[in-house]
Scaffold this motif. Structure first.
Motif, PDB file in Angstrom:
ATOM      1  N   SER A  98       0.787  -1.230   0.000  1.00 15.20           N
ATOM      2  CA  SER A  98       0.000   0.000   0.000  1.00 15.20           C
ATOM      3  C   SER A  98       0.819   1.280   0.000  1.00 15.20           C
ATOM      4  CB  SER A  98      -0.931   0.002   1.223  1.00 15.20           C
ATOM      5  OG  SER A  98      -0.186  -0.146   2.425  1.00 15.20           O
ATOM      6  N   ASN A  99       2.109   1.229  -0.261  1.00  9.54           N
ATOM      7  CA  ASN A  99       2.876   2.473  -0.371  1.00  9.54           C
ATOM      8  C   ASN A  99       2.302   3.332  -1.487  1.00  9.54           C
ATOM      9  OD1 ASN A  99       6.200   1.165   0.437  1.00  9.54           O
ATOM     10  ND2 ASN A  99       4.518   1.735   1.773  1.00  9.54           N
ATOM     11  N   ALA A 100       2.323   4.645  -1.277  1.00 14.76           N
ATOM     12  CA  ALA A 100       1.626   5.560  -2.177  1.00 14.76           C
ATOM     13  C   ALA A 100       2.096   5.449  -3.626  1.00 14.76           C
ATOM     14  CB  ALA A 100       1.794   6.990  -1.681  1.00 14.76           C
ATOM     15  N   ASP A 101       3.376   5.146  -3.841  1.00 15.41           N
ATOM     16  CA  ASP A 101       3.865   5.073  -5.215  1.00 15.41           C
ATOM     17  C   ASP A 101       3.416   3.803  -5.939  1.00 15.41           C
ATOM     18  OD1 ASP A 101       5.559   3.604  -3.519  1.00 15.41           O
ATOM     19  OD2 ASP A 101       7.274   3.821  -4.854  1.00 15.41           O
ATOM     20  N   HIS A 102       2.707   2.927  -5.241  1.00  9.89           N
ATOM     21  CA  HIS A 102       2.198   1.704  -5.858  1.00  9.89           C
ATOM     22  C   HIS A 102       0.675   1.694  -5.984  1.00  9.89           C
ATOM     23  CE1 HIS A 102       5.977  -0.704  -5.884  1.00  9.89           C
ATOM     24  NE2 HIS A 102       6.307   0.253  -5.032  1.00  9.89           N
ATOM     25  N   ILE A 103      -0.004   2.559  -5.249  1.00 10.14           N
ATOM     26  CA  ILE A 103      -1.466   2.585  -5.295  1.00 10.14           C
ATOM     27  C   ILE A 103      -2.012   3.935  -5.751  1.00 10.14           C
ATOM     28  CG2 ILE A 103      -1.599   0.860  -3.455  1.00 10.14           C
ATOM     29  CD1 ILE A 103      -2.567   3.156  -1.590  1.00 10.14           C
ATOM     30  N   GLY A 104      -1.110   4.850  -6.148  1.00  9.90           N
ATOM     31  CA  GLY A 104      -1.532   6.211  -6.464  1.00  9.90           C
ATOM     32  C   GLY A 104      -2.464   6.332  -7.650  1.00  9.90           C
ATOM     33  N   GLY A 105      -2.384   5.378  -8.601  1.00  7.32           N
ATOM     34  CA  GLY A 105      -3.267   5.426  -9.759  1.00  7.32           C
ATOM     35  C   GLY A 105      -4.566   4.661  -9.584  1.00  7.32           C
ATOM     36  N   ASN A 106      -4.732   4.023  -8.425  1.00  8.14           N
ATOM     37  CA  ASN A 106      -5.908   3.187  -8.195  1.00  8.14           C
ATOM     38  C   ASN A 106      -7.222   3.909  -8.437  1.00  8.14           C
ATOM     39  OD1 ASN A 106      -4.233   1.090  -7.376  1.00  8.14           O
ATOM     40  ND2 ASN A 106      -5.150   0.858  -5.360  1.00  8.14           N
ATOM     41  N   LYS A 107      -7.392   5.024  -7.738  1.00  3.86           N
ATOM     42  CA  LYS A 107      -8.691   5.701  -7.759  1.00  3.86           C
ATOM     43  C   LYS A 107      -9.069   6.134  -9.162  1.00  3.86           C
ATOM     44  CE  LYS A 107     -11.408   9.321  -5.543  1.00  3.86           C
ATOM     45  NZ  LYS A 107     -11.445  10.341  -4.455  1.00  3.86           N
TER      46      LYS A 107
END
Length: 292
Positions: free
Chosen positions: A64-73
């Motif tokens: 869940s680090n931001a650089d791995h989930i940042g494009g999720n939304k």
């Protein structure tokens, strides 16, 4: 940047600051391994999907680090894809303020509530083996973060997330982020013996032989542990120790580095205490660390 790289017939990665895996489930449907660091990354991924006529069905987050989930939304809103995240990472993905709060150890000030440390929240579901595409293997890779995982595709391509860093990154930044040092070393020892047609780490070049880089990461952990023990030959407060480590490795202090390196140093201290190499004392209302 954001170039699509084909590894095998159905296994790809997108070259980006944190590599994004892509797997073709059939002629039209694809899934992603992670989604990049922000909305702009998500937009570039969508453009690649559209250019190839692919439909995104799912995003499998390694952690869940931001650089791995940042494009999720963004990608979920654009495509309706499902998002899966492992263990406690699912909670962090749903409530991303948990990342800067965990790193800081309290409510994070505005300097820490930004996309580098806090992604936009996304609707994630728990990652189970049943949720994976047919033929995929789920590989636990704890240590860097709470419940991080990697994946092996049916074509024997292994996506390794953040379980190791490139030599260049380690030589530049020295102290890479680690949550659980013991688990991290165990993971690296496991990775060192793995065989695959191709390994795709998120922050290092894809390679057929991961063992030398795994060992380089192991050696760096042991080096840092040795330096901490050396500095703790006399009692040290955490802040004193952190300042000396920054000075020794030529690092520059700012809010981001304070929480990332600081959290990692605390993890080293816990590991060294649990293994009997450090002890603590309380003096003048200060917690002091000293080599056993």
């Amino acid at each position: 940047m954001y170039e699509l790289m084909q590894v095998s017939q159905n296994s790809y990665y997108i070259q980006s600051p944190a590599k994004i895996g892509l797997y073709k489930c059939n002629d039209t449907d694809v899934c992603l391994i992670d989604s990049g660091n922000d909305k702009d990354a998500g937009r570039k991924v969508r453009q690649l999907l559209d250019a190839n006529g692919w439909h995104l069905t799912a995003i499998y987050n390694t952690h869940s680090n931001a650089d791995h989930i940042g494009g999720n939304k963004y990608l979920q809103a654009q495509t309706g894809c499902r998002i899966y995240a492992p263990g406690i990472e699912c909670g962090f993905t749903r409530h991303p303020v948990l990342e800067p709060a965990f790193l800081y150890g309290g409510y994070p000030c505005k300097d820490l509530r930004h996309k580098f440390l806090m992604a936009q929240e996304s609707s994630a579901e728990p990652l189970t083996r049943e949720a994976l595409p047919a033929g995929w293997e789920l590989i636990p890779l704890p240590g860097h973060f709470f419940s991080m995982v990697g994946f092996r595709t049916p074509e024997n391509v292994v996506y390794l997330a953040d379980c190791l860093s490139s030599r260049e990154t380690l030589d530049k930044y020295q102290i890479g982020f680690i949550y659980d040092v013991a688990a991290y070393l165990d993971t690296l020892e496991k990775v060192k013996t793995m065989q695959a047609a191709m390994f795709v780490p998120a922050h290092a070049a894809a390679t057929e032989d991961i063992a030398p880089l795994a060992q380089y990461n192991i050696d760096k952990v042991q080096e840092i542990a040795g330096k901490i023990l050396e500095l703790c030959s006399t009692p040290q407060s955490f802040e004193e120790l952190l300042q000396k480590l920054f000075a020794h490795y030529g690092l520059t202090m700012n809010f981001e580095q304070y929480v990332l390196v600081g959290s990692t140093v605390k993890s080293y201290l816990s590991w060294l205490k649990d293994t009997g190499r450090l002890t603590v004392q309380f003096a003048d209302n200060r917690l002091l660390w000293q080599r056993t």
